[in-house]
Design an enzyme around this catalytic site. Structure first.
Site, PDB file in Angstrom:
ATOM      1  N   ARG A  17       0.840  -1.207   0.000  1.00 35.62           N
ATOM      2  CA  ARG A  17       0.000   0.000   0.000  1.00 35.62           C
ATOM      3  C   ARG A  17       0.879   1.263   0.000  1.00 35.62           C
ATOM      4  O   ARG A  17       0.985   1.956  -0.993  1.00 35.62           O
ATOM      5  CB  ARG A  17      -0.949  -0.024   1.229  1.00 35.62           C
ATOM      6  CG  ARG A  17      -2.098   0.966   1.133  1.00 35.62           C
ATOM      7  CD  ARG A  17      -1.747   2.371   1.562  1.00 35.62           C
ATOM      8  NE  ARG A  17      -1.227   2.440   2.934  1.00 35.62           N
ATOM      9  CZ  ARG A  17      -0.706   3.541   3.449  1.00 35.62           C
ATOM     10  NH1 ARG A  17      -0.614   4.653   2.753  1.00 35.62           N
ATOM     11  NH2 ARG A  17      -0.216   3.529   4.682  1.00 35.62           N
ATOM     12  N   ASP A  18       1.536   1.546   1.110  1.00 33.77           N
ATOM     13  CA  ASP A  18       2.287   2.793   1.231  1.00 33.77           C
ATOM     14  C   ASP A  18       3.437   2.832   0.225  1.00 33.77           C
ATOM     15  O   ASP A  18       3.772   3.891  -0.313  1.00 33.77           O
ATOM     16  CB  ASP A  18       2.833   2.947   2.657  1.00 33.77           C
ATOM     17  CG  ASP A  18       3.016   4.396   3.059  1.00 33.77           C
ATOM     18  OD1 ASP A  18       2.817   5.279   2.209  1.00 33.77           O
ATOM     19  OD2 ASP A  18       3.371   4.653   4.221  1.00 33.77           O
ATOM     20  N   HIS A 213       4.472   4.308  12.824  1.00 30.08           N
ATOM     21  CA  HIS A 213       4.676   4.319  11.367  1.00 30.08           C
ATOM     22  C   HIS A 213       5.708   5.396  11.053  1.00 30.08           C
ATOM     23  O   HIS A 213       5.436   6.578  11.218  1.00 30.08           O
ATOM     24  CB  HIS A 213       3.324   4.621  10.700  1.00 30.08           C
ATOM     25  CG  HIS A 213       3.366   4.701   9.209  1.00 30.08           C
ATOM     26  ND1 HIS A 213       2.893   3.693   8.400  1.00 30.08           N
ATOM     27  CD2 HIS A 213       3.807   5.675   8.361  1.00 30.08           C
ATOM     28  CE1 HIS A 213       3.034   4.046   7.122  1.00 30.08           C
ATOM     29  NE2 HIS A 213       3.587   5.244   7.076  1.00 30.08           N
ATOM     30  N   HIS A 215       8.855   7.019   8.463  1.00 27.43           N
ATOM     31  CA  HIS A 215       9.534   7.122   7.169  1.00 27.43           C
ATOM     32  C   HIS A 215      10.985   7.489   7.424  1.00 27.43           C
ATOM     33  O   HIS A 215      11.299   8.180   8.389  1.00 27.43           O
ATOM     34  CB  HIS A 215       8.843   8.169   6.280  1.00 27.43           C
ATOM     35  CG  HIS A 215       7.582   7.664   5.650  1.00 27.43           C
ATOM     36  ND1 HIS A 215       7.445   7.477   4.302  1.00 27.43           N
ATOM     37  CD2 HIS A 215       6.404   7.280   6.195  1.00 27.43           C
ATOM     38  CE1 HIS A 215       6.226   7.005   4.042  1.00 27.43           C
ATOM     39  NE2 HIS A 215       5.574   6.883   5.175  1.00 27.43           N
ATOM     40  N   CYS A 246       9.148   9.843  -1.477  1.00 26.16           N
ATOM     41  CA  CYS A 246       8.267  10.957  -1.830  1.00 26.16           C
ATOM     42  C   CYS A 246       8.305  11.191  -3.342  1.00 26.16           C
ATOM     43  O   CYS A 246       9.380  11.332  -3.920  1.00 26.16           O
ATOM     44  CB  CYS A 246       8.722  12.208  -1.090  1.00 26.16           C
ATOM     45  SG  CYS A 246       7.844  13.668  -1.619  1.00 26.16           S
ATOM     46  N   ASN A 255       9.596   4.527   3.404  1.00 25.80           N
ATOM     47  CA  ASN A 255       9.242   4.029   4.732  1.00 25.80           C
ATOM     48  C   ASN A 255      10.460   3.385   5.385  1.00 25.80           C
ATOM     49  O   ASN A 255      11.409   2.998   4.714  1.00 25.80           O
ATOM     50  CB  ASN A 255       8.154   2.958   4.623  1.00 25.80           C
ATOM     51  CG  ASN A 255       6.791   3.542   4.320  1.00 25.80           C
ATOM     52  OD1 ASN A 255       6.589   4.101   3.246  1.00 25.80           O
ATOM     53  ND2 ASN A 255       5.868   3.424   5.242  1.00 25.80           N
TER      54      ASN A 255
HETATM   55 ZN    ZN Z   1       3.573   6.300   5.278  1.00 24.84          ZN
END
Ligand code: ZN
Length: 315
Positions: A17-18, A213, A215, A246, A255
């Site tokens: 997902r991320d 969570h 990054h 990004c 991440n």
């Molecule tokens: Zn994230």
């Protein structure tokens, strides 16, 4: 999947997902399923298989329902999905997720830009999701997680007042969240700040899980994970190969790297239930479908130290 009592730290792989939402390539559905199967083989206890956002906004995740169904059919791990709103929750529940991951940003400017809602409107939406989940006994076992994005700073409005984060933790709990995640969405956090915010958030949340969570945008991903661990956090998101950079900063790290996170915990004697070799094999599966997208991570390059003994004993 190992029993929860065999795990000291839950590692939640959010790469499908991320990670994928930040890549230029659209990974085919079959490739995502192959990758998730490899993660299952490594013993990953929870995997975020997709995001129920409008396909127009995130075409990389347009097949989330199909991926969730395939992941659920494999069994042996929890399947989570990100949901921005009620419609997303309906679709995710229909696909059969184990965990709905609702997201709201601590920075109201970021929330407006991300989901076009004020905090108040997001909370109203969250309440509707709580009601939806409560409306059908079939959903009784589904967990509802409240994520607080941009908790350590925001690309639009800069610093974020920790009081806002704590207020949102309280609000989520009061309105029916089963767990909370506090996210450094843009990689602004430092370990001191992480220690302070998680200590306070855990005091508010009591028995409920407060996950982290991070990054690694500015190189502090693992340091922040360690600070959260010291503050008592036992659930962490990560992306294999540090996927999730990004889109506006080409080559930037994404991440926190799952395999480095697993190595750190296992080396410290904390069981993740994950086999590091098989996790690296899952990373290769992922990479083979990424068409040259940048990946990161130290363990994949250097390998574990000689004589490394993981805490998790594989059967
Ligand atoms: Zn994230």
């Amino acid at each position: 999947m190992p029993m929860t009592s065999d795990i000291d730290v839950i590692v939640h792989e959010v790469g499908p997902r991320d990670g994928l939402q930040a890549t230029n390539v659209i990974m085919p559905t079959t490739a995502k399923i192959e990758w998730i199967a490899a993660l299952k083989d490594a013993g990953v206890p929870m995997i975020q298989a997709g995001s129920f956002v409008p396909p127009k906004l995130v075409p990389q995740l347009a097949d989330s329902a199909e991926v969730v169904r395939a992941a659920k059919a494999m069994g042996g791990f929890k399947v989570s999905a990100l949901i921005p709103n009620l419609k997303g929750a309906m679709n995710a529940l229909e696909a059969g997720v184990d965990l709905l991951d609702f997201v709201m940003s601590a920075s109201e400017a970021h929330n407006l830009s991300n989901v076009r809602k004020t905090h108040e409107q997001s909370i109203e939406e969250f309440l509707e999701i709580v009601a939806l989940k409560g409306s059908d006994p079939a959903y009784a076992g589904v967990m509802l997680n409240g994520t607080i994005a941009t908790s350590f700073g925001c690309t639009i409005s800069g610093p974020v007042d920790p009081k806002t984060v704590f207020h949102l933790v309280e609000t989520y709990i009061a309105t029916g969240a089963d767990s909370i995640s506090i996210a450094d969405t843009v990689g602004y956090a430092n370990p001191k700040q992480v220690g302070e915010i998680f200590t306070q958030a855990r005091a508010i949340a009591g028995e409920l899980i407060v996950g982290a969570h991070f990054h690694d945008t500015r190189g502090l991903g693992l340091a922040n994970a360690f600070a959260a661990l010291e503050a008592g956090v036992r659930q962490f998101d990560g992306c294999l190969g540090g996927l999730g950079g990004c889109p506006f900063a080409p080559g930037a790290t994404g991440n926190v790297v799952t395999e480095d996170l697993v190595f750190m915990f296992e080396a410290m004697g904390l069981r993740t239930g994950i086999d590091l070799d098989r996790l690296l094999a899952a990373r290769d599966v992922m990479k083979s479908h990424l068409d040259g997208e940048p990946t990161h991570g130290a363990i994949a390059k250097a390998g574990p130290p000689k004589g490394f003994e993981p805490a998790t004993v594989q059967p």
